[in-house]
Design an enzyme around this catalytic site. Structure first.
Site, short mmCIF file in Angstrom:
data_model
loop_
_atom_site.label_atom_id
_atom_site.label_comp_id
_atom_site.label_asym_id
_atom_site.label_seq_id
_atom_site.Cartn_x
_atom_site.Cartn_y
_atom_site.Cartn_z
N PRO A 60 0.83 -1.21 0.00
CG PRO A 60 0.08 -0.96 2.20
CD PRO A 60 0.80 -1.91 1.30
CB SER A 70 -2.89 3.30 0.42
OG SER A 70 -2.65 4.16 1.51
CE LYS A 130 2.79 -2.53 4.77
NZ LYS A 130 3.43 -1.33 5.35
CG HIS A 153 5.65 2.55 7.02
ND1 HIS A 153 4.42 2.04 7.36
CD2 HIS A 153 5.38 3.64 6.25
CE1 HIS A 153 3.47 2.80 6.85
NE2 HIS A 153 4.03 3.77 6.16
NE ARG A 172 6.82 6.62 3.62
CZ ARG A 172 6.91 7.81 3.01
NH1 ARG A 172 8.00 8.10 2.31
NH2 ARG A 172 5.93 8.69 3.10
CG ASP A 174 6.84 -4.06 3.25
OD1 ASP A 174 7.65 -3.71 4.13
OD2 ASP A 174 5.66 -3.64 3.29
#
Length: 447
Positions: free
Chosen positions: A112, A141, A317, A341, A344, A372
């Site tokens: 997303p 998202s 997540k 993330h 981030r 991810d």
């Protein structure tokens, strides 16, 4: 997963996506055509830097703090090497997996990413169509630029998951999940690691947050519960007990931001730009979003509410620590998504690839594991799958491709990752993703 630009008689069409892709590219090259987006990951990012505005590139490419987590995510892949294994019959290869009760043609998902309108006007619609053309599920998202129902209509045959940022308003959370279920999403991905917005230095240097311009909040402004919150805010008026907001200097950029907010407010007012500029609703929508976006008070006990709001499978997540993975399974969730993330949120965070084996061991096959952060190419996906991931999610590369060449750019970028994954699978001596294990890798010697 066939490409319409490859002739059915082309013998490469039966030899897997890697050979099909090479054939497509090289056949087009005879007439002088080159790929719409660079195949090399570094060149793809650099091309996006040139194609996007400074604010858009900073928002998509940037990370937290000194961006050490972003670098660590990439460096973690360099600590693993793939064993080449020749003299095995790999003429037929199978990228498919079973995930969330369905057989999928590939182990790839699209992660997303919010505010894709910063990259391209078609935003999530283009991404959804490209993903559907390749049989890759798209995780829509919560900060999308178009409502989830519009994405469904743009790619009705596509597979979609919905990512939820747990709002401070539970009625809004419940409404978003009901809409996700009604619009055909197959699962809910609750993102846990953004209960506080990361210290994103590139955005801070530019003093730019897209949400303050009314961007990336289409899931909210199209929601009946959120619309009611906005109307109530306008009826209440200013909070006399709250400290006054600092004045905003009137500049051409201020006016441009106001016009954008007004345009985005049409879904609330049902009116045109002139009326929206006079209406308090568009600006109140931005203020309401900033108030309810997420909550730092979220705890494990709150997660049980999601089961009351939806019958869809739920994935968490933002899991990195093995103890959190165990607790997630004990809480009865349907999957764990290992992610920091994309670097981030926390500077100097644990790289996700380093955390993956411990999470996989702790979960012990009880639920699927999505991975991810740091994935740029097919060999990266292969390494993550060999270390135990069930599926791998791609993020920034498809956003870069969207900014360069829209829907076709996304399709090419995702196709390229799948093609390299297919080649890596075969050259490592494997014929099926399901057969790839830790013994396909060697730890790189210390330099």
């Amino acid at each position: 997963m066939e490409s319409s630009s490859v002739a059915p008689s082309d013998p490469a069409a039966a030899r897997g996506i890697s050979r099909r892709t090479q054939s497509e590219v090289y056949r087009a090259g005879i007439s002088g055509a080159r790929p719409r987006v660079p195949v090399d990951a570094d060149r793809l990012e650099e091309s996006a830097r040139k194609a996007l505005s400074a604010e858009a590139f900073a928002y998509i490419a940037g990370g937290a703090g000194a961006e050490r987590t972003m670098r660590a995510n990439r460096e973690a892949f360099a600590r693993w090497q793939v064993w080449p294994r020749p003299l095995r019959d790999v003429s037929t290869r199978d990228l498919s997996i079973d995930f969330l009760g369905r057989h999928r043609p590939t182990p790839l998902l699209l992660a997303p990413l919010g505010v894709m309108e910063m990259a391209h006007g078609d935003a999530d619609l283009a991404v959804a169509r490209a993903a559907a053309s390749l049989g890759v599920p798209y995780t829509l998202s919560n900060q999308a630029s178009v409502p989830m129902e519009a994405v469904r209509d743009a790619a009705p045959g596509g597979s979609r998951l919905f990512q939820l940022y747990w709002s401070a308003d539970d009625d809004l959370n419940a409404s978003l999940l009901r809409r996700a279920e009604a619009s055909g999403c197959e699962a809910i991905v609750v993102t846990l690691d953004t209960h506080l917005l990361g210290w994103r230095t590139r955005d801070l240097d530019l003093a730019y947050l897209p949400f303050t311009r009314g961007m990336g909040i289409a899931q909210y402004t199209s929601d009946p519960v959120f619309q009611q919150l906005v109307r109530e805010r306008v009826r209440r008026g200013a909070d006399a007990s709250a400290p006054p907001a600092p004045p905003v200097k009137l500049t051409p950029k201020t006016v441009a931001a106001g016009v954008m907010i007004a345009r985005k407010g049409s879904v609330l007012t049902g009116a045109g730009l002139r009326e929206n500029l006079r209406s308090p609703l568009p600006r109140a929508a931005v203020e309401t979003f900033l108030d309810v976006f997420s909550t730092p008070a979220l705890t494990w006990d709150d997660l049980a509410k999601a089961r009351e709001w939806t019958n869809l499978p739920i994935l968490l997540k933002g899991i990195v620590h093995p103890e959190d993975a165990s607790r997630a399974v004990d809480a009865g969730v349907d999957g764990v998504w290992v992610s920091n993330h994309g670097g981030r949120q926390i500077d100097q965070s644990v790289p996700t690839l380093d955390a993956l084996p411990g999470v996989v061991e702790r979960i012990d096959g009880r639920v699927p594991v999505v991975f991810d952060s740091g994935v740029r190419q097919g060999s990266d996906a292969f390494i993550a799958l060999a270390l135990g991931a069930t599926a791998v999610a791609l993020g920034r590369p498809y956003a870069y491709a969207l900014g360069i060449a829209g829907e076709e750019g996304v399709r090419e970028a995702v196709r390229n990752v799948l093609a390299e994954l297919d080649i890596t699978l075969g050259l490592s001596g494997h014929t099926a993703i399901g057969d790839v294990r830790r013994d396909a890798l060697r730890e790189a010697p210390l330099s």
